[in-house]
Scaffold this active site. Structure first.
Site, PDB file in Angstrom:
ATOM      1  N   ASP A   1       0.953  -1.124  -0.040  1.00  0.00           N
ATOM      2  CA  ASP A   1      -0.053   0.075  -0.061  1.00  0.00           C
ATOM      3  C   ASP A   1       0.812   1.245   0.128  1.00  0.00           C
ATOM      4  O   ASP A   1       0.507   2.346   0.496  1.00  0.00           O
ATOM      5  CB  ASP A   1      -0.872   0.000   1.201  1.00  0.00           C
TER       6      ASP A   1
ATOM      7  N   HIS B   1      -3.774  -1.862  -6.962  1.00  0.00           N
ATOM      8  CA  HIS B   1      -3.022  -0.517  -7.199  1.00  0.00           C
ATOM      9  C   HIS B   1      -4.233   0.282  -7.827  1.00  0.00           C
ATOM     10  O   HIS B   1      -4.867   0.148  -8.817  1.00  0.00           O
ATOM     11  CB  HIS B   1      -1.935  -1.083  -8.113  1.00  0.00           C
TER      12      HIS B   1
ATOM     13  N   THR C   1       2.734 -12.501   3.063  1.00  0.00           N
ATOM     14  CA  THR C   1       2.031 -12.944   1.676  1.00  0.00           C
ATOM     15  C   THR C   1       2.594 -14.335   1.325  1.00  0.00           C
ATOM     16  O   THR C   1       3.697 -14.890   2.049  1.00  0.00           O
ATOM     17  CB  THR C   1       2.082 -12.181   0.771  1.00  0.00           C
TER      18      THR C   1
ATOM     19  N   LYS D   1       2.602   2.260  -4.954  1.00  0.00           N
ATOM     20  CA  LYS D   1       3.508   1.634  -6.278  1.00  0.00           C
ATOM     21  C   LYS D   1       2.846   1.841  -7.589  1.00  0.00           C
ATOM     22  O   LYS D   1       3.351   2.311  -8.608  1.00  0.00           O
ATOM     23  CB  LYS D   1       3.685   0.367  -6.064  1.00  0.00           C
TER      24      LYS D   1
END
Length: 397
Positions: free
Chosen positions: A12, A40, A227, A15
């Protein structure tokens, strides 16, 4: 010239906007990892676009896009994003490539994700990423390559679903076959082999787009609160499916810190301070809508992410969010005085802050001192600064 953009925090960082802006200097933008758990957001002025799977190219400039072998494709999400691409950018004529080695997220993976997270409390996005990665390693998952071959598709689906019955999860294989065949019709004209993709990209100037952030990397992040894939620059070659030459690694970070989900967060602000920062930055997840945890900038963690990902230059985002704050804190070290070389005991770290006078605008001398301080402390130049929400709100320093 090939460049990589990675996030240096827990995702977050902004990018998507940065990649879209930088894509004007490249022929093609390539995703090398992640799945629909990434979000995004790019503000084009008249409208916003939120991508979960498509690379964040500037579609108004017809930049090409490529999806590498390391990306997990959610058929429903990708189909919708391709439809939206045609709708919002009707004149787009850029090339689109999808690696046949990319794996597919199945409906059963999302259900497994929900069940597993109820037990483990990781705080996942419930997008099926972890279970899809597990099936990939177990060699029972469906890839794009299988979608066009009914016999192979049936074989992998039956193997996959038979294993899920152990957990009491049952899905209709025939319906899934039909849905996946329909999905393949949508993307088949874009599908290439890793060798074909390698040859194509060798002739291009490529911007490789990372997802999430280094601190969420499966191997070097705040495990187990991470992740299921690699988020650092080291994952580019593996994620594309072939060796990649990189000329520059750009690391993106917010002027403060946020995190979604569980896990250690040394500079987290709770109560009114945290809520003030959350509201000022509109800190709610683009994938889940969950409120993000907010805190001050953490330089030990930033230096760790810079080193582990081989970052050459920095991009600062959301500095404008801090406009009007009377005082701004930055964690410069932890109370134990140790250099941060491992995230193993991060939950025990107590931040030591340096306090800066705030600024009313990014033209203030106080902001200039803030940027200079970060450059000295990290040993990296801040090349770009995001000054607002819109795509063009970026200053090249």
């Amino acid at each position: 010239m090939n460049r990589v953009v990675v996030g240096l925090q827990w995702g977050d960082e902004g990018k998507g906007k940065v990649v879209t802006y930088l894509s004007r200097y490249h022929d093609i933008v390539a995703r090398f990892s992640g799945g629909a758990n990434a979000g995004h957001t790019v503000n084009y002025g008249d409208f916003k676009v939120i991508h979960h799977l498509l690379p964040s190219a500037d579609f108004t400039k017809n930049r090409g896009i490529a999806i590498g072998s390391g990306v997990l494709l959610d058929p429903q999400v990708l189909t919708e994003e391709l439809r939206e691409l045609k709708e919002k950018f009707p004149d787009y004529s850029g090339e689109i490539f999808i690696s046949e080695s990319a794996h597919v997220v199945l409906p059963v993976h999302k259900e497994m994700d929900r069940i597993i997270d109820e037990v483990l409390k990781i705080g996942t996005t419930k997008r099926g990423i972890g279970p899809a990665c597990a099936d990939r390693v177990m060699r029972v998952n469906v890839r794009v390559a299988e979608l066009g071959n009914e016999e192979k598709l049936r074989y992998f689906l039956e193997k996959n679903l038979s294993l899920k019955k152990i957990y009491g999860v049952d899905f209709d294989a025939e319906k899934m076959m039909g849905d996946l065949s329909t999905f393949y019709e949508t993307i088949k004209d874009f599908v290439v082999s890793p060798v074909q993709l390698k040859r194509i990209l060798e002739e291009k100037s490529v911007l490789f787009e990372g997802t999430q952030g280094v601190l969420l990397d499966l191997d070097v992040g705040t495990y187990p609160y991470v992740t299921s894939m690699n988020c650092s620059s080291s994952g580019v070659s593996a994620g594309m499916g072939f060796p990649v030459e990189v000329d520059e690694v750009l690391g993106v970070f917010k002027a403060y810190t946020t995190r979604v989900g569980e896990g250690p967060f040394p500079t987290e602000l709770t109560g009114e301070e945290g809520e003030k920062l959350r509201k000022a930055g509109h800190e709610y997840g683009s994938t889940t809508g969950r409120p993000r945890r907010c805190g001050w900038l953490d330089l030990p963690l930033l230096r760790y992410a810079i080193e582990i990902s081989g970052v050459d230059s920095l991009v600062m985002t959301k500095a404008d969010v801090l406009n009007g704050f009377e005082k701004i804190k930055v964690c410069v070290r932890y109370s134990d005085g140790r250099d941060l070389v491992s995230l193993r005991d991060l939950e025990k770290k107590e931040p030591v802050y340096e306090v800066f006078d705030g600024w009313k605008s990014l033209e203030d001398k106080n902001f200039e001192r803030f940027v200079d301080f970060i450059e000295r402390e990290t040993g990296r130049p801040v090349r770009y600064i995001s000054t607002g929400e819109k795509l063009e709100d970026i200053v090249e320093v």
